[in-house]
Design an enzyme around this catalytic site. Structure first.
Site, PDB file in Angstrom:
ATOM      1  N   CYS A  78      14.913  -0.327  -7.359  1.00  0.00           N
ATOM      2  CA  CYS A  78      14.017  -0.359  -6.199  1.00  0.00           C
ATOM      3  C   CYS A  78      13.024  -1.510  -6.323  1.00  0.00           C
ATOM      4  CB  CYS A  78      13.278   0.965  -6.065  1.00  0.00           C
ATOM      5  SG  CYS A  78      12.091   1.013  -4.696  1.00  0.00           S
ATOM      6  N   MET A 132       0.846  -1.194   0.000  1.00  0.00           N
ATOM      7  CA  MET A 132       0.000   0.000   0.000  1.00  0.00           C
ATOM      8  C   MET A 132       0.882   1.245   0.000  1.00  0.00           C
ATOM      9  SD  MET A 132      -3.111  -1.256   0.059  1.00  0.00           S
ATOM     10  CE  MET A 132      -4.173   0.081   0.594  1.00  0.00           C
ATOM     11  N   SER A 133       0.863   1.983  -1.097  1.00  0.00           N
ATOM     12  CA  SER A 133       1.727   3.153  -1.232  1.00  0.00           C
ATOM     13  C   SER A 133       1.061   4.432  -0.766  1.00  0.00           C
ATOM     14  CB  SER A 133       2.141   3.317  -2.695  1.00  0.00           C
ATOM     15  OG  SER A 133       1.006   3.618  -3.495  1.00  0.00           O
ATOM     16  N   GLY A 134      -0.252   4.373  -0.557  1.00  0.00           N
ATOM     17  CA  GLY A 134      -0.994   5.594  -0.285  1.00  0.00           C
ATOM     18  C   GLY A 134      -1.546   6.204  -1.551  1.00  0.00           C
ATOM     19  N   GLY A 135      -1.439   5.476  -2.667  1.00  0.00           N
ATOM     20  CA  GLY A 135      -1.965   5.932  -3.945  1.00  0.00           C
ATOM     21  C   GLY A 135      -3.213   5.166  -4.342  1.00  0.00           C
ATOM     22  N   VAL A 136      -3.838   5.602  -5.428  1.00  0.00           N
ATOM     23  CA  VAL A 136      -5.106   5.011  -5.840  1.00  0.00           C
ATOM     24  C   VAL A 136      -4.935   3.612  -6.410  1.00  0.00           C
ATOM     25  CG1 VAL A 136      -5.047   6.032  -8.161  1.00  0.00           C
ATOM     26  CG2 VAL A 136      -7.257   5.465  -7.099  1.00  0.00           C
ATOM     27  N   ASP A 137      -3.825   3.326  -7.077  1.00  0.00           N
ATOM     28  CA  ASP A 137      -3.655   2.023  -7.725  1.00  0.00           C
ATOM     29  C   ASP A 137      -3.569   0.883  -6.714  1.00  0.00           C
ATOM     30  OD1 ASP A 137      -3.601   3.266 -10.257  1.00  0.00           O
ATOM     31  OD2 ASP A 137      -1.467   3.710 -10.023  1.00  0.00           O
ATOM     32  N   CYS A 143      11.256   8.445  -6.081  1.00  0.00           N
ATOM     33  CA  CYS A 143      10.542   8.407  -4.806  1.00  0.00           C
ATOM     34  C   CYS A 143      11.236   9.176  -3.694  1.00  0.00           C
ATOM     35  CB  CYS A 143      10.308   6.959  -4.393  1.00  0.00           C
ATOM     36  SG  CYS A 143      11.760   5.903  -4.491  1.00  0.00           S
ATOM     37  N   GLY A 202       0.231  -2.379  -7.072  1.00  0.00           N
ATOM     38  CA  GLY A 202      -0.615  -1.614  -7.976  1.00  0.00           C
ATOM     39  C   GLY A 202       0.030  -1.324  -9.312  1.00  0.00           C
TER      40      GLY A 202
END
Length: 376
Positions: A108, A18-23, A204, A132
């Site tokens: 990465c 979970m990156s904190g993004g929508v995907d 990033c 994602g």
């Protein structure tokens, strides 16, 4: 082919990065709908101790937590900053010191997202991980292939080419079958906090700050001369590391006597003499290459190169597929293109494809000129 859903008799545990993004948010939702036992994991890969306000890790963590709370799943957190520094960032700096232009996102993925994260998730008892990324996978003849995402504008196979088939086999890519507007629509439907969050840009650990300002914190500037292809000095650069092949902006060249109005472009980074060679025109012949050399290729799955093979390749993200012939040489690999390739940049990656299958790729070490008269 959609990622396989578990049978009713076997509830598989999946941990989503979970990156904190929508995907990644929508990936978690889709997996829950498919019947997986889903948990999330937020990775912190960069320490926010550089005295700037650019790092958004705290905001991203808050967004990831909000999504997990909304859909009712647990969120783990893990700090991979030490692994990132040792296995990604130090290599990034070494490449810039050597005058090349690296792509840390590729490293990465290989070292952090599909190694450190995968190992950590398995330690937590996961059967699979999910991300994602806009790619797909296909299991065939005992191996797992990496395929392009269906959305050509978002396909991220270029960045995942160095991840091995064994890691791909343990990963699900729920949004790889979707286009970006569909992903946002799903997020809106489920009332996710990330539904309208803009996509992250840039490297990033740099965030939105100016790249040159960031790099100066770690590498001393080495000013030198800017020269034309005829050897005329027309300016000074603050360091070759701040420039890349094909660059137009930020050269500080203008108002030269007898020069045309055509824009100037970086043609060559002369490392031996610390000189930046520039020329005018978007189609300057020195900008084009006919072949490239890479000493090592990371294959998703091993391929047969006992004889030259016709494939397609990309030398940058979002480039269209370029027909080429790939052959194994005594020193590594050589790709010869059917058509001239503009701004082939040492340090960047070349990625090879067979139709929709991403085969693998490697770092570009040498870009061979298109014409024999080009004496770079």
């Amino acid at each position: 082919m959609r990622d396989p859903a578990p049978s009713n008799s076997e509830m598989k545990r999946v941990i989503v990065g979970m990156s904190g993004g929508v995907d990644s948010s929508v990936s978690a939702v889709l997996l829950m709908e498919q019947g997986y036992q889903v948990e999330g994991l937020f990775m912190k890969n960069w320490e926010e101790d550089d005295g700037t306000e650019y790092c958004t890790a705290r905001e991203d963590l808050a967004d990831a937590q909000a999504v997990c709370d909304k859909i009712g799943i647990k969120l783990h957190t893990a700090n991979f900053a030490a692994e990132y520094w040792d296995n990604v960032f130090e290599h990034f700096l070494e490449e810039y010191k050597a005058g090349r232009t690296p792509n840390p996102d590729i490293l990465c993925n290989r070292e952090i997202k599909f190694k450190a994260f995968l190992d950590y998730a398995l330690m937590l008892g996961a059967d699979l991980i999910a991300t994602g990324h806009y790619v797909r996978r296909r299991d065939i003849d005992g191996r797992t292939e990496l395929l392009k995402g269906l959305d050509p504008n978002k396909d991220q196979s270029y960045f995942l080419h160095a991840v091995g088939g064994e890691q791909i086999a343990r990963t699900l890519f729920p949004v790889g079958e979707l286009e970006k507007p569909e992903v946002r629509a799903i997020a809106e439907k489920h009332g996710l906090a990330t539904a309208k969050k803009k996509d992250s840009t840039g490297i990033c650990f740099i965030g939105e700050r100016r790249f040159t300002d960031f790099l100066r914190q770690y590498l001393p500037a080495q000013p030198g001369e800017i020269k034309t292809t005829e050897g005329e000095v027309i300016g000074r650069h603050s360091g070759l590391m701040y420039h890349t092949i094909g660059q137009r902006q930020g050269l500080g060249i203008g108002g030269l006597k007898d020069a045309s109005d055509d824009p100037w472009y970086v043609l060559v980074k002369d490392l031996d003499n610390n000189e930046l060679i520039v020329g005018q025109g978007n189609d300057h012949p020195w900008l084009f290459s006919r072949a490239l050399v890479s000493s090592e290729i990371y294959w998703v799955n091993p391929i047969d190169l006992s004889s030259p093979r016709k494939l397609t390749a990309k030398v940058r993200y979002r480039q269209g597929d370029q027909p080429c012939t790939l052959e194994k040489t005594a020193d590594g690999y050589r790709a010869t293109f059917d058509d001239p390739q503009r701004a082939v940049t040492p340090g960047q990656s070349v990625v090879f494809y067979d139709g929709e299958i991403c085969l693998g790729g490697g770092v570009i070490e040498i870009a061979e000129p298109w014409t024999s008269k080009d004496k770079r």
